[in-house]
Design a protein around this motif. Structure first.
Motif, PDB file in Angstrom:
ATOM      1  N   ASN A  82       0.832  -1.201   0.000  1.00 38.89           N
ATOM      2  CA  ASN A  82       0.000   0.000   0.000  1.00 38.89           C
ATOM      3  C   ASN A  82       0.867   1.253   0.000  1.00 38.89           C
ATOM      4  O   ASN A  82       0.591   2.213  -0.722  1.00 38.89           O
ATOM      5  CB  ASN A  82      -0.936  -0.033   1.210  1.00 38.89           C
ATOM      6  CG  ASN A  82      -1.839   1.167   1.273  1.00 38.89           C
ATOM      7  OD1 ASN A  82      -1.442   2.197   1.794  1.00 38.89           O
ATOM      8  ND2 ASN A  82      -3.049   1.015   0.746  1.00 38.89           N
ATOM      9  N   MET A  83       1.907   1.272   0.817  1.00 40.86           N
ATOM     10  CA  MET A  83       2.801   2.427   0.888  1.00 40.86           C
ATOM     11  C   MET A  83       3.557   2.610  -0.433  1.00 40.86           C
ATOM     12  O   MET A  83       3.765   3.740  -0.881  1.00 40.86           O
ATOM     13  CB  MET A  83       3.787   2.294   2.052  1.00 40.86           C
ATOM     14  CG  MET A  83       3.132   2.354   3.427  1.00 40.86           C
ATOM     15  SD  MET A  83       2.058   3.776   3.692  1.00 40.86           S
ATOM     16  CE  MET A  83       3.203   5.112   3.546  1.00 40.86           C
ATOM     17  N   ASP A  84       3.964   1.508  -1.073  1.00 42.50           N
ATOM     18  CA  ASP A  84       4.644   1.607  -2.364  1.00 42.50           C
ATOM     19  C   ASP A  84       3.743   2.268  -3.397  1.00 42.50           C
ATOM     20  O   ASP A  84       4.182   3.146  -4.150  1.00 42.50           O
ATOM     21  CB  ASP A  84       5.079   0.218  -2.851  1.00 42.50           C
ATOM     22  CG  ASP A  84       6.214  -0.366  -2.030  1.00 42.50           C
ATOM     23  OD1 ASP A  84       6.887   0.400  -1.299  1.00 42.50           O
ATOM     24  OD2 ASP A  84       6.423  -1.592  -2.114  1.00 42.50           O
ATOM     25  N   ILE A  85       2.479   1.857  -3.433  1.00 41.01           N
ATOM     26  CA  ILE A  85       1.525   2.448  -4.385  1.00 41.01           C
ATOM     27  C   ILE A  85       1.263   3.913  -4.041  1.00 41.01           C
ATOM     28  O   ILE A  85       1.173   4.762  -4.930  1.00 41.01           O
ATOM     29  CB  ILE A  85       0.209   1.632  -4.412  1.00 41.01           C
ATOM     30  CG1 ILE A  85       0.475   0.229  -4.942  1.00 41.01           C
ATOM     31  CG2 ILE A  85      -0.868   2.339  -5.218  1.00 41.01           C
ATOM     32  CD1 ILE A  85       1.000   0.183  -6.363  1.00 41.01           C
ATOM     33  N   TYR A  86       1.167   4.215  -2.751  1.00 41.19           N
ATOM     34  CA  TYR A  86       0.957   5.606  -2.333  1.00 41.19           C
ATOM     35  C   TYR A  86       2.118   6.477  -2.799  1.00 41.19           C
ATOM     36  O   TYR A  86       1.907   7.558  -3.371  1.00 41.19           O
ATOM     37  CB  TYR A  86       0.806   5.695  -0.814  1.00 41.19           C
ATOM     38  CG  TYR A  86       0.851   7.109  -0.295  1.00 41.19           C
ATOM     39  CD1 TYR A  86      -0.242   7.954  -0.428  1.00 41.19           C
ATOM     40  CD2 TYR A  86       2.004   7.619   0.301  1.00 41.19           C
ATOM     41  CE1 TYR A  86      -0.199   9.265   0.025  1.00 41.19           C
ATOM     42  CE2 TYR A  86       2.064   8.919   0.754  1.00 41.19           C
ATOM     43  CZ  TYR A  86       0.966   9.740   0.618  1.00 41.19           C
ATOM     44  OH  TYR A  86       1.017  11.035   1.052  1.00 41.19           O
ATOM     45  N   ILE A  87       3.344   6.016  -2.567  1.00 43.10           N
ATOM     46  CA  ILE A  87       4.523   6.788  -2.969  1.00 43.10           C
ATOM     47  C   ILE A  87       4.518   6.994  -4.480  1.00 43.10           C
ATOM     48  O   ILE A  87       4.725   8.110  -4.972  1.00 43.10           O
ATOM     49  CB  ILE A  87       5.818   6.098  -2.490  1.00 43.10           C
ATOM     50  CG1 ILE A  87       5.923   6.172  -0.962  1.00 43.10           C
ATOM     51  CG2 ILE A  87       7.045   6.722  -3.144  1.00 43.10           C
ATOM     52  CD1 ILE A  87       7.034   5.319  -0.373  1.00 43.10           C
ATOM     53  N   LEU A  88       4.281   5.918  -5.223  1.00 42.26           N
ATOM     54  CA  LEU A  88       4.257   6.013  -6.683  1.00 42.26           C
ATOM     55  C   LEU A  88       3.180   6.990  -7.158  1.00 42.26           C
ATOM     56  O   LEU A  88       3.440   7.852  -8.001  1.00 42.26           O
ATOM     57  CB  LEU A  88       4.027   4.630  -7.297  1.00 42.26           C
ATOM     58  CG  LEU A  88       3.938   4.577  -8.818  1.00 42.26           C
ATOM     59  CD1 LEU A  88       5.243   5.050  -9.447  1.00 42.26           C
ATOM     60  CD2 LEU A  88       3.589   3.172  -9.269  1.00 42.26           C
ATOM     61  N   SER A  89       1.987   6.893  -6.600  1.00 43.35           N
ATOM     62  CA  SER A  89       0.902   7.768  -7.045  1.00 43.35           C
ATOM     63  C   SER A  89       1.190   9.229  -6.723  1.00 43.35           C
ATOM     64  O   SER A  89       0.897  10.118  -7.529  1.00 43.35           O
ATOM     65  CB  SER A  89      -0.431   7.335  -6.418  1.00 43.35           C
ATOM     66  OG  SER A  89      -0.432   7.587  -5.033  1.00 43.35           O
ATOM     67  N   GLN A  90       1.794   9.496  -5.569  1.00 44.56           N
ATOM     68  CA  GLN A  90       2.114  10.876  -5.207  1.00 44.56           C
ATOM     69  C   GLN A  90       3.238  11.446  -6.065  1.00 44.56           C
ATOM     70  O   GLN A  90       3.216  12.615  -6.431  1.00 44.56           O
ATOM     71  CB  GLN A  90       2.473  10.975  -3.723  1.00 44.56           C
ATOM     72  CG  GLN A  90       1.299  10.752  -2.797  1.00 44.56           C
ATOM     73  CD  GLN A  90       0.201  11.765  -3.044  1.00 44.56           C
ATOM     74  OE1 GLN A  90       0.420  12.971  -3.016  1.00 44.56           O
ATOM     75  NE2 GLN A  90      -0.996  11.277  -3.313  1.00 44.56           N
ATOM     76  N   VAL A  91       4.225  10.607  -6.387  1.00 42.46           N
ATOM     77  CA  VAL A  91       5.312  11.062  -7.255  1.00 42.46           C
ATOM     78  C   VAL A  91       4.755  11.411  -8.629  1.00 42.46           C
ATOM     79  O   VAL A  91       5.067  12.472  -9.200  1.00 42.46           O
ATOM     80  CB  VAL A  91       6.422   9.992  -7.356  1.00 42.46           C
ATOM     81  CG1 VAL A  91       7.371  10.305  -8.500  1.00 42.46           C
ATOM     82  CG2 VAL A  91       7.185   9.893  -6.046  1.00 42.46           C
ATOM     83  N   LEU A  92       3.924  10.531  -9.175  1.00 41.61           N
ATOM     84  CA  LEU A  92       3.363  10.777 -10.504  1.00 41.61           C
ATOM     85  C   LEU A  92       2.414  11.976 -10.513  1.00 41.61           C
ATOM     86  O   LEU A  92       2.419  12.762 -11.456  1.00 41.61           O
ATOM     87  CB  LEU A  92       2.650   9.528 -11.011  1.00 41.61           C
ATOM     88  CG  LEU A  92       3.563   8.309 -11.252  1.00 41.61           C
ATOM     89  CD1 LEU A  92       2.732   7.097 -11.640  1.00 41.61           C
ATOM     90  CD2 LEU A  92       4.629   8.616 -12.290  1.00 41.61           C
ATOM     91  N   ALA A  93       1.613  12.119  -9.469  1.00 38.98           N
ATOM     92  CA  ALA A  93       0.643  13.215  -9.414  1.00 38.98           C
ATOM     93  C   ALA A  93       1.312  14.570  -9.221  1.00 38.98           C
ATOM     94  O   ALA A  93       0.783  15.599  -9.668  1.00 38.98           O
ATOM     95  CB  ALA A  93      -0.361  12.965  -8.286  1.00 38.98           C
ATOM     96  N   ASN A  94       2.464  14.586  -8.586  1.00 40.34           N
ATOM     97  CA  ASN A  94       3.101  15.859  -8.249  1.00 40.34           C
ATOM     98  C   ASN A  94       4.418  16.101  -8.983  1.00 40.34           C
ATOM     99  O   ASN A  94       5.108  17.083  -8.688  1.00 40.34           O
ATOM    100  CB  ASN A  94       3.338  15.928  -6.743  1.00 40.34           C
ATOM    101  CG  ASN A  94       2.051  15.903  -5.966  1.00 40.34           C
ATOM    102  OD1 ASN A  94       1.260  16.833  -6.055  1.00 40.34           O
ATOM    103  ND2 ASN A  94       1.814  14.833  -5.225  1.00 40.34           N
TER     104      ASN A  94
END
Length: 134
Positions: A82-94
């Motif tokens: 879950n944390m890996d996906i969160y990090i990836l999504s935040q990097v891509l979104a920002n």
């Protein structure tokens, strides 16, 4: 002396008694706290490792790691994913915003959150290693 003066002095006396009571209670609490700090410092240095081992065993026994080992491992692995996906999504979104001005306050907040998420992910890996030792 008239009745107004008597009431003033009586009220003043009650306030003074109340303030003295509060001060004594506060000092007593402070004394107990200081005694608690010094009591730990007076422990025999040779017994400290045994006390730590005892405390660790109590915490480990409370977790029932042998009984719930698989559930704990699944929880940690799922949370790590879950944390890996969160990090990836935040990097891509920002990514665009961060690349435009990485030093801005808003982007520094995002970067700090990502770094905290990475640190938490490292903590999960450490927890898994601890479980693997059991």
């Amino acid at each position: 002396m008239d009745s107004d003066d008597i009431y003033k002095y009586l009220g003043l006396f009650v306030v003074v008694v109340f303030v003295v009571y509060i001060v004594i209670k506060t000092m007593n609490f402070q004394l107990k706290m200081v005694e608690g700090f010094t009591a730990a410092a007076n422990t025999d240095k040779n017994k400290v490792p045994d006390a730590i081992k005892s405390n660790t065993d109590k915490m480990s026994d409370a977790l029932l790691t042998t009984k719930y080992l698989q559930a704990y491992e699944d929880t940690i692995m799922d949370l790590d994913a879950n944390m890996d996906i969160y990090i990836l999504s935040q990097v891509l979104a920002n990514a665009e915003s961060i690349s435009a001005d990485p030093g801005s306050t808003a982007n520094q907040i995002i970067i700090s959150k990502l770094n905290n998420a990475k640190t938490f992910s490292d903590t999960l890996n450490h927890a898994m290693k601890t479980l693997d030792k059991k």
